[in-house]
Structures are given as C-alpha cells and as structure tokens.
Design a protein around this motif. Structure first.
Motif, mmCIF file in Angstrom:
data_model
loop_
_atom_site.group_PDB
_atom_site.id
_atom_site.type_symbol
_atom_site.label_atom_id
_atom_site.label_comp_id
_atom_site.label_asym_id
_atom_site.label_seq_id
_atom_site.Cartn_x
_atom_site.Cartn_y
_atom_site.Cartn_z
ATOM 1 N N SER A 274 7.465 -22.572 9.063
ATOM 2 C CA SER A 274 8.662 -21.821 8.693
ATOM 3 C C SER A 274 9.945 -22.392 9.294
ATOM 4 C CB SER A 274 8.516 -20.347 9.080
ATOM 5 O OG SER A 274 8.372 -20.219 10.470
ATOM 6 N N ASN A 275 9.841 -23.294 10.261
ATOM 7 C CA ASN A 275 11.041 -23.809 10.914
ATOM 8 C C ASN A 275 11.280 -25.305 10.744
ATOM 9 O OD1 ASN A 275 12.320 -21.541 12.593
ATOM 10 N ND2 ASN A 275 10.128 -21.315 12.922
ATOM 11 N N TYR A 276 10.294 -26.041 10.258
ATOM 12 C CA TYR A 276 10.381 -27.503 10.258
ATOM 13 C C TYR A 276 11.597 -28.021 9.468
ATOM 14 C CZ TYR A 276 9.215 -32.408 9.713
ATOM 15 O OH TYR A 276 9.268 -33.769 9.717
ATOM 16 N N GLU A 277 11.742 -27.617 8.220
ATOM 17 C CA GLU A 277 12.826 -28.147 7.381
ATOM 18 C C GLU A 277 14.200 -27.843 7.959
ATOM 19 O OE1 GLU A 277 13.087 -27.808 3.097
ATOM 20 O OE2 GLU A 277 10.895 -27.678 3.028
ATOM 21 N N TYR B 244 19.006 -29.519 11.148
ATOM 22 C CA TYR B 244 19.768 -29.324 12.380
ATOM 23 C C TYR B 244 19.843 -30.634 13.166
ATOM 24 C CZ TYR B 244 20.988 -27.580 17.026
ATOM 25 O OH TYR B 244 21.587 -27.378 18.246
ATOM 26 N N ALA B 245 18.727 -31.309 13.319
ATOM 27 C CA ALA B 245 18.705 -32.583 14.064
ATOM 28 C C ALA B 245 19.558 -33.631 13.361
ATOM 29 C CB ALA B 245 17.267 -33.067 14.227
ATOM 30 N N GLN B 246 19.592 -33.599 12.038
ATOM 31 C CA GLN B 246 20.382 -34.575 11.282
ATOM 32 C C GLN B 246 21.882 -34.395 11.484
ATOM 33 O OE1 GLN B 246 18.066 -34.117 7.424
ATOM 34 N NE2 GLN B 246 18.887 -36.192 7.267
ATOM 35 N N LYS B 247 22.307 -33.253 12.002
ATOM 36 C CA LYS B 247 23.726 -33.069 12.311
ATOM 37 C C LYS B 247 24.125 -33.970 13.480
ATOM 38 C CE LYS B 247 24.065 -28.381 10.590
ATOM 39 N NZ LYS B 247 24.357 -26.987 10.891
ATOM 40 N N ILE C 66 21.792 -36.742 14.544
ATOM 41 C CA ILE C 66 21.168 -38.039 14.284
ATOM 42 C C ILE C 66 21.135 -38.211 12.772
ATOM 43 C CG2 ILE C 66 19.053 -39.380 14.511
ATOM 44 C CD1 ILE C 66 18.425 -37.656 16.961
ATOM 45 N N PHE C 67 21.790 -39.225 12.284
ATOM 46 C CA PHE C 67 21.949 -39.368 10.844
ATOM 47 C C PHE C 67 20.789 -40.080 10.168
ATOM 48 C CE2 PHE C 67 26.267 -39.101 12.644
ATOM 49 C CZ PHE C 67 26.609 -37.871 12.114
ATOM 50 N N ASN C 68 19.802 -40.457 10.926
ATOM 51 C CA ASN C 68 18.612 -41.106 10.386
ATOM 52 C C ASN C 68 17.536 -40.038 10.168
ATOM 53 O OD1 ASN C 68 15.901 -42.306 10.561
ATOM 54 N ND2 ASN C 68 17.013 -44.222 10.850
ATOM 55 N N VAL C 69 17.091 -39.863 8.935
ATOM 56 C CA VAL C 69 16.130 -38.804 8.600
ATOM 57 C C VAL C 69 14.815 -38.982 9.358
ATOM 58 C CG1 VAL C 69 14.814 -37.730 6.733
ATOM 59 C CG2 VAL C 69 17.126 -38.539 6.302
ATOM 60 N N ASP C 70 14.306 -40.213 9.399
ATOM 61 C CA ASP C 70 13.026 -40.455 10.086
ATOM 62 C C ASP C 70 13.125 -40.118 11.565
ATOM 63 O OD1 ASP C 70 11.806 -41.292 7.744
ATOM 64 O OD2 ASP C 70 12.330 -43.398 8.072
ATOM 65 N N GLU C 71 14.218 -40.513 12.191
ATOM 66 C CA GLU C 71 14.389 -40.228 13.607
ATOM 67 C C GLU C 71 14.556 -38.725 13.838
ATOM 68 O OE1 GLU C 71 17.089 -41.558 17.421
ATOM 69 O OE2 GLU C 71 17.172 -42.763 15.596
ATOM 70 N N ALA C 72 15.252 -38.052 12.934
ATOM 71 C CA ALA C 72 15.407 -36.598 13.047
ATOM 72 C C ALA C 72 14.046 -35.914 12.949
ATOM 73 C CB ALA C 72 16.353 -36.078 11.967
ATOM 74 N N CYS C 73 13.195 -36.392 12.040
ATOM 75 C CA CYS C 73 11.831 -35.850 11.917
ATOM 76 C C CYS C 73 11.044 -36.075 13.198
ATOM 77 C CB CYS C 73 11.106 -36.482 10.734
ATOM 78 S SG CYS C 73 11.744 -35.993 9.125
ATOM 79 N N ASP C 74 11.190 -37.260 13.780
ATOM 80 C CA ASP C 74 10.502 -37.558 15.046
ATOM 81 C C ASP C 74 10.973 -36.629 16.159
ATOM 82 O OD1 ASP C 74 9.090 -39.585 13.837
ATOM 83 O OD2 ASP C 74 10.348 -41.205 14.651
#
Length: 133
Positions: free
Chosen positions: A13-16, A21-24, A26-34
């Motif tokens: 329920s919180n991942y996406e 939020y992390a992408q705000k 860190i502009f790299n999607v993969d790094e934000a996922c990590d």
C-alpha cells in the motif's frame, strides 16, 4: 488485543507513493526504488521495537528522506572526486594516464577477487586468466 504490523500489506500500500516521494530528491527511478526498498528493510529491522500505535508511515518516510540525503551526499562526494581526478588527468600525458588507470583497475579487480570464496576465486582465475571456457 494487540495490533500487529502487517509488513506485506504496508509495503504493497505504500511502495508506489514512497518511490514518488524519493524521486523528489533523487531523479533516477531505479535509485529511488532502491532507496525505498532499503528503507523498508530498515523498517523491518526496527519492527520488533515499533509501537503499532505509532505512525509507522511517518517513520518510513523519515527513513526514506534520510537515505535520500545520504545518497545525495555520496553523489556530491563522487562528483567532487571525479572533478579532481579529471583535473589531475589533464596534467598527464595520455600514456601516463592510461597506465595509472590500468594500475587502479588491477587494484580494484585484485581486491574483488581476494574477497571471493576460494572456490569462486579458482574458477574465476581459470576462466579469465587461463582462457578456459
């Protein structure tokens, strides 16, 4: 009756939203996922000490924020190092710079090989060094 922290449901329920939020920061999607995944692991490590009445989502986002800041500090450090290396490299002749890079590469490879389990070291050396396929 105790309220139990359902980690799987919390993650789903919180991942996406957490990745956005992390992408705000860190502009790299993969790094934000990590970062989000690492933050969730940290939350799980803390789960036995969490009070279910506590705002776990706020703690999760706080962990994400801190990990994003750490990532940005590392990136800033790498950028400064890269600039210094480039400035130093400009002072070398091409052959000198290539030799220096090759020496550093061999040092890094040697360190990585030394950290492998013995059997893996032997297999790697046989394949890479002796041309075995």
């Amino acid at each position: 009756m105790d309220i139990v922290f359902d980690a799987a449901d919390f993650y789903k329920s919180n991942y996406e939203k957490a990745v956005h939020y992390a992408q705000k920061y860190i502009f790299n999607v993969d790094e934000a996922c990590d970062v989000v995944s690492d933050s969730f692991v940290r939350l799980l490590e803390l789960s036995d000490r969490l009070d279910p009445k506590q705002n776990i989502r706020a703690l999760f986002y706080s962990i994400i924020h801190n990990k994003c800041m750490d990532s940005l500090r590392r990136l800033q450090c790498y950028t400064r190092m890269e600039l210094r290396l480039k400035q130093r490299a400009d002072g070398f002749a091409d052959d000198e710079f290539e030799a220096m890079c090759q020496k550093e590469l061999f040092r890094i490879i040697g360190k990585a090989i030394s950290e492998m389990p013995r059997l893996q070291q032997r297999v790697f050396c046989e394949i890479r060094m002796n041309g075995m396929n």
